[in-house]
Design an enzyme around this catalytic site. Sequence first.
Site, PDB file in Angstrom:
ATOM      1  N   SER A 133     -18.603   6.741  21.746  1.00 64.59           N
ATOM      2  CA  SER A 133     -18.447   6.180  20.452  1.00 64.59           C
ATOM      3  C   SER A 133     -16.877   5.910  20.243  1.00 64.59           C
ATOM      4  CB  SER A 133     -19.074   7.461  19.666  1.00 64.59           C
ATOM      5  OG  SER A 133     -18.341   8.807  19.424  1.00 64.59           O
ATOM      6  N   LYS A 149     -14.542  11.721  15.430  1.00 67.51           N
ATOM      7  CA  LYS A 149     -14.467  10.567  14.721  1.00 67.51           C
ATOM      8  C   LYS A 149     -13.168  10.398  13.875  1.00 67.51           C
ATOM      9  CE  LYS A 149     -18.846   9.214  16.071  1.00 67.51           C
ATOM     10  NZ  LYS A 149     -18.759  10.172  17.045  1.00 67.51           N
TER      11      LYS A 149
END
Length: 202
Positions: free
Chosen positions: A119, A156
């Site tokens: 990701s 993230k």
Amino acid sequence: MKALTTRQQEVFDLIRDHISQTGMPPTRAEIAQRLGFRSPNAAEEHLKALARKGAIEIVSGASRGIRLLTEEEQGLPLIGRVAAGEPLLAQQHIEGHYQVDPSMFKPNADFLLRVSGMSMKDIGILDGDLLAVHKTQDVRNGQVVVARIDEEVTVKRLKKQGNVVELLPENSEFSPIVVDLRQQSFTIEGLAVGVIRNGEWL
């Protein structure tokens, strides 16, 4: 430090507690007596195993020649898969220690986290990489963080506005994670300060 067996952990804990209580390590005979070994030789075998795994150093020629190695001497702990609901740095999550100088990262790294998934690939954080993390909750929007949402740990980019946190991926194939702080448990575990390509330092 490599993972210890149950018996090795008992020996390690006994050494640590004995040093804490008396200021010196136990003898082989004392270890054998406390843990029910038949002879000091059995204690010696466990000590050798602990030394091989990087938990202690054996000083030859002394009956109490045992020295616990500190976290700094062992290197940075590497965190692998994190079990739900448990502290990130719990002993069972530590896969080992790597001799990486924490000061090569700014701010200093406190631990390494094994990255799972792609990701964040667009900024060079790939599956299997070791992410250097500074343990702090003092982070700003736009920084890459290690966060815990409910019981899941993720890496993230942070975007926080009021009671809403967005955790942004760096890969167009993934969607942002939106967290409502009024309804979900959210914790910052640390700030990403560097990455070691999988296999590069091992």
